[in-house]
Motif scaffolding. Structure first.
Motif, PDB file in Angstrom:
ATOM      1  N   LEU A 301       6.583  -4.146  -7.304  1.00  0.00           N
ATOM      2  CA  LEU A 301       5.950  -2.842  -7.059  1.00  0.00           C
ATOM      3  C   LEU A 301       4.457  -2.876  -7.354  1.00  0.00           C
ATOM      4  O   LEU A 301       3.668  -2.225  -6.650  1.00  0.00           O
ATOM      5  CB  LEU A 301       6.632  -1.762  -7.889  1.00  0.00           C
ATOM      6  CG  LEU A 301       8.058  -1.391  -7.465  1.00  0.00           C
ATOM      7  CD1 LEU A 301       8.619  -0.328  -8.395  1.00  0.00           C
ATOM      8  CD2 LEU A 301       8.082  -0.897  -6.027  1.00  0.00           C
ATOM      9  N   TYR A 302       4.046  -3.600  -8.371  1.00  0.00           N
ATOM     10  CA  TYR A 302       2.608  -3.739  -8.660  1.00  0.00           C
ATOM     11  C   TYR A 302       1.879  -4.350  -7.459  1.00  0.00           C
ATOM     12  O   TYR A 302       0.811  -3.872  -7.056  1.00  0.00           O
ATOM     13  CB  TYR A 302       2.399  -4.621  -9.893  1.00  0.00           C
ATOM     14  CG  TYR A 302       2.646  -3.939 -11.223  1.00  0.00           C
ATOM     15  CD1 TYR A 302       2.125  -2.672 -11.486  1.00  0.00           C
ATOM     16  CD2 TYR A 302       3.373  -4.577 -12.230  1.00  0.00           C
ATOM     17  CE1 TYR A 302       2.345  -2.050 -12.705  1.00  0.00           C
ATOM     18  CE2 TYR A 302       3.593  -3.961 -13.461  1.00  0.00           C
ATOM     19  CZ  TYR A 302       3.079  -2.696 -13.689  1.00  0.00           C
ATOM     20  OH  TYR A 302       3.298  -2.080 -14.900  1.00  0.00           O
ATOM     21  N   ILE A 303       2.449  -5.407  -6.898  1.00  0.00           N
ATOM     22  CA  ILE A 303       1.817  -6.071  -5.755  1.00  0.00           C
ATOM     23  C   ILE A 303       1.825  -5.134  -4.545  1.00  0.00           C
ATOM     24  O   ILE A 303       0.829  -5.033  -3.814  1.00  0.00           O
ATOM     25  CB  ILE A 303       2.544  -7.392  -5.426  1.00  0.00           C
ATOM     26  CG1 ILE A 303       2.428  -8.364  -6.593  1.00  0.00           C
ATOM     27  CG2 ILE A 303       1.963  -8.025  -4.162  1.00  0.00           C
ATOM     28  CD1 ILE A 303       3.272  -9.626  -6.428  1.00  0.00           C
ATOM     29  N   ALA A 304       2.953  -4.443  -4.330  1.00  0.00           N
ATOM     30  CA  ALA A 304       3.056  -3.513  -3.210  1.00  0.00           C
ATOM     31  C   ALA A 304       1.999  -2.411  -3.317  1.00  0.00           C
ATOM     32  O   ALA A 304       1.350  -2.062  -2.324  1.00  0.00           O
ATOM     33  CB  ALA A 304       4.457  -2.905  -3.162  1.00  0.00           C
ATOM     34  N   LEU A 305       1.813  -1.882  -4.520  1.00  0.00           N
ATOM     35  CA  LEU A 305       0.811  -0.832  -4.722  1.00  0.00           C
ATOM     36  C   LEU A 305      -0.596  -1.369  -4.500  1.00  0.00           C
ATOM     37  O   LEU A 305      -1.430  -0.710  -3.856  1.00  0.00           O
ATOM     38  CB  LEU A 305       0.944  -0.261  -6.140  1.00  0.00           C
ATOM     39  CG  LEU A 305      -0.006   0.891  -6.496  1.00  0.00           C
ATOM     40  CD1 LEU A 305       0.256   2.103  -5.613  1.00  0.00           C
ATOM     41  CD2 LEU A 305       0.135   1.270  -7.968  1.00  0.00           C
ATOM     42  N   ALA A 306      -0.874  -2.567  -5.009  1.00  0.00           N
ATOM     43  CA  ALA A 306      -2.198  -3.167  -4.865  1.00  0.00           C
ATOM     44  C   ALA A 306      -2.549  -3.419  -3.395  1.00  0.00           C
ATOM     45  O   ALA A 306      -3.717  -3.328  -3.004  1.00  0.00           O
ATOM     46  CB  ALA A 306      -2.267  -4.478  -5.646  1.00  0.00           C
ATOM     47  N   ILE A 307      -1.554  -3.717  -2.584  1.00  0.00           N
ATOM     48  CA  ILE A 307      -1.794  -3.957  -1.151  1.00  0.00           C
ATOM     49  C   ILE A 307      -1.781  -2.656  -0.363  1.00  0.00           C
ATOM     50  O   ILE A 307      -2.660  -2.392   0.462  1.00  0.00           O
ATOM     51  CB  ILE A 307      -0.728  -4.919  -0.584  1.00  0.00           C
ATOM     52  CG1 ILE A 307      -0.856  -6.303  -1.224  1.00  0.00           C
ATOM     53  CG2 ILE A 307      -0.845  -5.028   0.940  1.00  0.00           C
ATOM     54  CD1 ILE A 307       0.263  -7.257  -0.828  1.00  0.00           C
ATOM     55  N   ASN A 308      -0.764  -1.821  -0.621  1.00  0.00           N
ATOM     56  CA  ASN A 308      -0.537  -0.645   0.205  1.00  0.00           C
ATOM     57  C   ASN A 308      -1.579   0.452   0.003  1.00  0.00           C
ATOM     58  O   ASN A 308      -2.007   1.105   0.965  1.00  0.00           O
ATOM     59  CB  ASN A 308       0.860  -0.098  -0.093  1.00  0.00           C
ATOM     60  CG  ASN A 308       1.437   0.717   1.050  1.00  0.00           C
ATOM     61  OD1 ASN A 308       2.611   1.089   1.053  1.00  0.00           O
ATOM     62  ND2 ASN A 308       0.637   1.032   2.055  1.00  0.00           N
ATOM     63  N   LEU A 309      -2.006   0.662  -1.246  1.00  0.00           N
ATOM     64  CA  LEU A 309      -2.929   1.764  -1.519  1.00  0.00           C
ATOM     65  C   LEU A 309      -4.263   1.611  -0.800  1.00  0.00           C
ATOM     66  O   LEU A 309      -4.722   2.573  -0.142  1.00  0.00           O
ATOM     67  CB  LEU A 309      -3.140   1.901  -3.033  1.00  0.00           C
ATOM     68  CG  LEU A 309      -3.966   3.119  -3.477  1.00  0.00           C
ATOM     69  CD1 LEU A 309      -3.338   4.401  -2.975  1.00  0.00           C
ATOM     70  CD2 LEU A 309      -4.110   3.139  -4.993  1.00  0.00           C
ATOM     71  N   PRO A 310      -4.933   0.456  -0.853  1.00  0.00           N
ATOM     72  CA  PRO A 310      -6.189   0.320  -0.091  1.00  0.00           C
ATOM     73  C   PRO A 310      -5.989   0.489   1.416  1.00  0.00           C
ATOM     74  O   PRO A 310      -6.833   1.117   2.080  1.00  0.00           O
ATOM     75  CB  PRO A 310      -6.653  -1.100  -0.429  1.00  0.00           C
ATOM     76  CG  PRO A 310      -5.989  -1.432  -1.715  1.00  0.00           C
ATOM     77  CD  PRO A 310      -4.670  -0.741  -1.670  1.00  0.00           C
ATOM     78  N   LEU A 311      -4.900  -0.061   1.953  1.00  0.00           N
ATOM     79  CA  LEU A 311      -4.616   0.103   3.383  1.00  0.00           C
ATOM     80  C   LEU A 311      -4.389   1.574   3.723  1.00  0.00           C
ATOM     81  O   LEU A 311      -4.860   2.063   4.756  1.00  0.00           O
ATOM     82  CB  LEU A 311      -3.382  -0.716   3.775  1.00  0.00           C
ATOM     83  CG  LEU A 311      -3.520  -2.239   3.696  1.00  0.00           C
ATOM     84  CD1 LEU A 311      -2.163  -2.894   3.965  1.00  0.00           C
ATOM     85  CD2 LEU A 311      -4.564  -2.746   4.681  1.00  0.00           C
ATOM     86  N   PHE A 312      -3.665   2.262   2.847  1.00  0.00           N
ATOM     87  CA  PHE A 312      -3.386   3.685   3.039  1.00  0.00           C
ATOM     88  C   PHE A 312      -4.676   4.497   3.055  1.00  0.00           C
ATOM     89  O   PHE A 312      -4.889   5.349   3.927  1.00  0.00           O
ATOM     90  CB  PHE A 312      -2.457   4.167   1.927  1.00  0.00           C
ATOM     91  CG  PHE A 312      -2.256   5.650   1.879  1.00  0.00           C
ATOM     92  CD1 PHE A 312      -1.465   6.282   2.822  1.00  0.00           C
ATOM     93  CD2 PHE A 312      -2.857   6.416   0.886  1.00  0.00           C
ATOM     94  CE1 PHE A 312      -1.268   7.661   2.779  1.00  0.00           C
ATOM     95  CE2 PHE A 312      -2.667   7.784   0.832  1.00  0.00           C
ATOM     96  CZ  PHE A 312      -1.871   8.409   1.781  1.00  0.00           C
TER      97      PHE A 312
END
Length: 362
Positions: A301-312
């Motif tokens: 989840l940490y990695i998912a958040l680190a990737i997804n949030l900037p893209l979002f």
């Protein structure tokens, strides 16, 4: 009973999605445009279900196809069930595309039905609580249309399925099946390339660091190759690979009224997207569940958040909650843990219903 209830929940969830968005009929990225390959980029890149619908159309004998089209076209308001119950699905009235539209309709529903069983299996894999797992999968399916704010597309439903399958297979170390799922999932939506990166901590529970990195590299090569092939195929289509919306999105997030919006789901007003009610519910769910997550899943989840949030923030429309989809498995597990804790507290040491023996003893 489980299959029946899962079917009903999937039907409710799919109905909530389709009533809200249909297949974006009449737009430049509608179902027919997607199946024809003429939709705008980046929407045209999401080709898995359109390709399967086109294959079904081609394999259906002309005689059967003609009978099907004629039967529905004879009295569309009565026999065309999609048009009858979803008047906004205007492209379902197109006689020449009826079979393809119905095929896509069925495939999208099937994606949600299979997603329910995949999510249930994932919950049971991590926590071995079948009751909570079943309820969590049902809850996630019912919440799904609410996550589709500012837009909803048929490829969002198989994306939920593929993400659940990917986490399951990575956790089990079944790398060959994971490679197949990666190929299909990337053909469904190109952003799965980024989700592959989030699987590394889960692979490490089964493999050495070197083996995990090799598997990750292989999965990324597969996803990148499919991405390149699809983008090359539709390079001449209008539109862009991605639209930068960072400034307008940040301004929207800074506006207090953005957290007070409502919309209609399942025929009734509900808090929309980042409404403060939804935000508080998410905080409550994750606060209760976080300490019960396995370490590898937290890292995922940490990695998912680190990737997804900037893209979002950079590429998504204002408050388009569906584009935080890399965190969906985290939401599923948070729901699962909260339900499990509630059941344990309520039924600890007791059964839910009294068992009466044949001789009358309880």
């Amino acid at each position: 009973m489980l299959l029946f209830l899962a079917f009903i929940v999937a039907a409710i969830s799919f109905g909530g999605f389709f009533e809200k968005w249909t297949f974006r009929d009449g737009t430049k990225f509608s179902a027919i445009a997607m199946m024809d390959g003429t939709a705008e980029r980046p929407f045209v890149y999401r080709q898995l279900l359109p390709t399967l619908a086109n294959i079904a159309d081609r394999l259906t004998p002309a005689v059967i196809k003609a009978k099907f089209q004629n039967a529905l076209a004879e009295n569309p308001q009565k026999r065309n069930m999609i048009l009858r119950f979803f008047p906004n699905a205007t492209e379902s009235a197109d006689t020449q595309n009826l079979l393809r539209y119905y095929a896509l309709f069925g495939l999208t529903f099937l994606s949600m039905l299979l997603a329910i069983f995949a999510m249930r299996y994932l919950c049971m894999l991590l926590y071995h609580d079948s009751s909570a797992a079943t309820l969590a999968a049902f809850a996630m399916a019912l919440l799904f249309p609410i996550l589709l704010t500012e837009g909803g597309y048929f490829y969002d439903l198989p994306e939920l399925l593929f993400m659940a399958l990917a986490v399951i297979l990575a956790w089990q170390g079944r790398w060959l099946l994971l490679a197949i799922v990666t190929a299909l999932a990337t053909y469904n939506k190109e952003s799965f390339l980024f989700f592959v990166v989030t699987l590394y901590p889960l692979l490490r529970t089964r493999f050495s660091r070197k083996a995990s990195l090799l598997i990750e590299a292989g999965l990324l090569v597969i996803a990148a190759a499919i991405n390149i092939a699809v983008k090359w195929r539709y390079a001449v289509n209008p539109g862009e690979i991605a639209q930068s919306q960072l400034l307008s999105h940040l301004l929207w997030l800074l506006r207090p009224t953005s957290y007070l919006e409502f919309e209609v789901n399942y025929g009734f007003p509900t808090p929309k997207g980042f409404n403060i009610i939804n935000v508080l519910l998410l905080v409550f769910l994750f606060h209760n569940a976080w300490r019960h997550f396995p370490t590898a899943f937290k890292q995922h989840l940490y990695i998912a958040l680190a990737i997804n949030l900037p893209l979002f923030l950079a590429f998504c429309y204002q408050g388009e909650l569906r584009n935080l989809s890399m965190l969906n498995m985290g939401l599923l597990m948070a729901i699962m843990v909260n339900i499990s804790l509630l059941l344990q507290r309520h039924y600890a040491g007791r059964v839910a219903l009294p068992l009466h023996l044949p001789d009358g003893r309880a």
